[in-house]
Enzyme design. Sequence first.
Site, PDB file in Angstrom:
ATOM      1  N   ALA A 115     -14.733  -2.453  11.019  1.00 20.39           N
ATOM      2  CA  ALA A 115     -14.858  -3.577  11.509  1.00 20.39           C
ATOM      3  C   ALA A 115     -13.699  -4.393  10.708  1.00 20.39           C
ATOM      4  CB  ALA A 115     -16.192  -4.093  11.191  1.00 20.39           C
ATOM      5  N   THR A 126      -6.041   1.317  12.979  1.00 18.64           N
ATOM      6  CA  THR A 126      -6.697   2.768  13.198  1.00 18.64           C
ATOM      7  C   THR A 126      -7.034   2.726  14.454  1.00 18.64           C
ATOM      8  OG1 THR A 126      -8.549   4.115  12.335  1.00 18.64           O
ATOM      9  CG2 THR A 126      -8.671   1.782  11.690  1.00 18.64           C
ATOM     10  N   ASP A 127      -7.324   4.354  15.096  1.00 19.76           N
ATOM     11  CA  ASP A 127      -8.119   4.472  16.277  1.00 19.76           C
ATOM     12  C   ASP A 127      -9.552   3.915  16.001  1.00 19.76           C
ATOM     13  OD1 ASP A 127      -8.650   6.373  14.402  1.00 19.76           O
ATOM     14  OD2 ASP A 127      -8.749   8.139  15.970  1.00 19.76           O
ATOM     15  N   GLU A 128     -10.075   3.855  15.066  1.00 20.58           N
ATOM     16  CA  GLU A 128     -11.587   3.529  14.751  1.00 20.58           C
ATOM     17  C   GLU A 128     -11.846   2.194  15.269  1.00 20.58           C
ATOM     18  OE1 GLU A 128     -13.287   5.040  11.211  1.00 20.58           O
ATOM     19  OE2 GLU A 128     -11.658   6.669  10.904  1.00 20.58           O
ATOM     20  N   TYR A 175     -15.760  -0.304   7.548  1.00 23.47           N
ATOM     21  CA  TYR A 175     -14.236  -0.048   7.407  1.00 23.47           C
ATOM     22  C   TYR A 175     -13.530  -0.602   8.687  1.00 23.47           C
ATOM     23  CZ  TYR A 175      -9.762   2.646   8.138  1.00 23.47           C
ATOM     24  OH  TYR A 175      -8.645   2.919   8.427  1.00 23.47           O
ATOM     25  N   ARG A 228     -12.239  14.829  16.184  1.00 21.83           N
ATOM     26  CA  ARG A 228     -11.229  14.064  15.919  1.00 21.83           C
ATOM     27  C   ARG A 228     -10.028  14.817  16.326  1.00 21.83           C
ATOM     28  NH1 ARG A 228     -14.947  11.269  14.894  1.00 21.83           N
ATOM     29  NH2 ARG A 228     -15.317  10.102  12.941  1.00 21.83           N
ATOM     30  N   PHE A 272      -1.559   7.293   0.591  1.00 21.75           N
ATOM     31  CA  PHE A 272      -1.343   8.556   1.307  1.00 21.75           C
ATOM     32  C   PHE A 272      -0.205   8.432   2.228  1.00 21.75           C
ATOM     33  CE2 PHE A 272      -2.713  10.997   5.177  1.00 21.75           C
ATOM     34  CZ  PHE A 272      -1.938  12.201   5.039  1.00 21.75           C
ATOM     35  N   LEU A 293      -2.481  -0.155  -6.898  1.00 24.74           N
ATOM     36  CA  LEU A 293      -3.102   0.950  -7.694  1.00 24.74           C
ATOM     37  C   LEU A 293      -4.373   1.047  -7.962  1.00 24.74           C
ATOM     38  CD1 LEU A 293       0.111   1.658 -10.323  1.00 24.74           C
ATOM     39  CD2 LEU A 293      -0.252   2.636  -7.725  1.00 24.74           C
ATOM     40  N   GLY A 330       0.815  -1.280  -0.036  1.00 26.82           N
ATOM     41  CA  GLY A 330      -0.059  -0.062  -0.109  1.00 26.82           C
ATOM     42  C   GLY A 330       0.767   1.189   0.103  1.00 26.82           C
ATOM     43  N   ARG A 338     -23.564  11.271   8.726  1.00 30.53           N
ATOM     44  CA  ARG A 338     -23.311   9.887   8.252  1.00 30.53           C
ATOM     45  C   ARG A 338     -23.951   8.873   9.310  1.00 30.53           C
ATOM     46  NH1 ARG A 338     -16.678   9.138   9.156  1.00 30.53           N
ATOM     47  NH2 ARG A 338     -16.673   9.800   7.216  1.00 30.53           N
ATOM     48  N   LYS A 377     -11.323  12.410   1.966  1.00 29.75           N
ATOM     49  CA  LYS A 377     -11.214  12.404   3.506  1.00 29.75           C
ATOM     50  C   LYS A 377     -11.559  13.964   3.871  1.00 29.75           C
ATOM     51  CE  LYS A 377      -9.499   8.375   4.275  1.00 29.75           C
ATOM     52  NZ  LYS A 377      -8.780   7.669   3.141  1.00 29.75           N
ATOM     53  N   LYS A 383     -10.884  -3.609   9.703  1.00 28.87           N
ATOM     54  CA  LYS A 383      -9.569  -3.417  10.266  1.00 28.87           C
ATOM     55  C   LYS A 383      -9.339  -4.068  11.579  1.00 28.87           C
ATOM     56  CE  LYS A 383      -6.756  -0.878   8.858  1.00 28.87           C
ATOM     57  NZ  LYS A 383      -5.532  -1.113   7.808  1.00 28.87           N
TER      58      LYS A 383
END
Length: 344
Positions: free
Chosen positions: A156, A130-132, A154, A218, A18, A42, A14, A277, A193, A158
Amino acid sequence: MTQPVALEHVVVTGGAGFIGSAFTRNYLAWHPSARVTVIDKLTYAGNLQNLAPVDGDGRYRFVQADICDYDAVAPVLAGADAVVNFAAESHVDRSILDPDVFVRTNVLGVNALLRAATGAGVRRFLQVSTDEVYGHVGEGATPEDAPLKPRNPYSASKAGAELLAWSYFSNFTLPVLVTRGENTIGPYQYPEKATPLFITNALDDQPLPIYGQGEAVRHYLYVDDHAAAIDLVLHQGVPGEAYNIGADEAINTVALAERILDLLGKPRSLMRFVPDRPGHDYRYNLDCTKLEGLGWRRRYDFARTLEATVVWYRTHQDWWRAIKSGEYQDYYRRQYGAALAGAR
Ligand code: NAD
Ligand code: TYD
């Protein structure tokens, strides 16, 4: 603290995205004798321009492959010292529109990668999480041993990736480390984002879509600080352990939009309140004591983080204008078309 481990050849999956590209660019600068092989499919979010600054460096190699494809990935990992996995579908709103690809890459892909890394006998496997995965945190700060309570496809997927990674640590003695970073911003972030979306829309005098009342909180971490923390955990973290990576200031979405508009000299009237959301996590807040115990200090506070990001998007319009066409327009219409038409 363990002795730093020497890692000469690192595979970054990956790495055309970013944070993975920031890690790759920085890793080659921070470790002059190291080599980096990037594996990336990609997808819409991967972009070789993000790696242009290291293209031509003899210590860097790019391989286009899908992490779900064990047969393609395993030979690339042979002889590698470490794998740092950034490859993922990474945007919450897209996971609500289309969960399947999130399960495929973030769970099945990670399993294929873990299997290949085990076969290659790597000395470190770092899963970028991730913190999520902690889900909405009503109060206080979350330590690493808090329960994982993800609330969207997302996060879940991760969390599923993490659990699989821990199982390879327990069953196959793969030296797994996990980092859980907060919202990250900076150069080369795909403009889906909130932060790059708001900046690029503001530069074009387009509305900034704010979910609900814009009260969700956040913490925004500068991408080079995130990369530095991953580098530290990779070399000095204890296998079998997770590490939170957090930023300093709590910012809600309205405050974020206002700061961006002010920095660009644009009117606050560009803010548009759109339907919330679904399953929105209103607050994350990480306890970073464990990472600080390894000696980590962030270099960017929020003001510097946002300023550097805004300046980069203002001065690199060719990069994001090329992206904001084609597939991006289809996604934008699907995600925001009706909401913005009815916005106040
Ligand atoms: P990104 O969407 O910018 O990049 C993801 C990269 O993965 C892209 O280059 C894409 O082409 C590649 N990829 C996707 N599916 C693939 C597959 N099947 N095989 C090979 N490559 C594939 O994401 P990002 O923001 O750089 O995030 C990187 C990692 O960091 C992700 O794992 C994400 O969950 C995690 N993370 C992100 C943030 C954030 O704020 N952006 C915060 C914490 C953790
Ligand atoms: P985002 O950048 O998507 O990151 P996260 O993964 O934390 O959701 O969103 C950051 C915050 O901004 C989050 O509370 C949702 C909100 N947001 C908006 O209000 N409007 C938008 O168009 C987007 C993309 C996000």
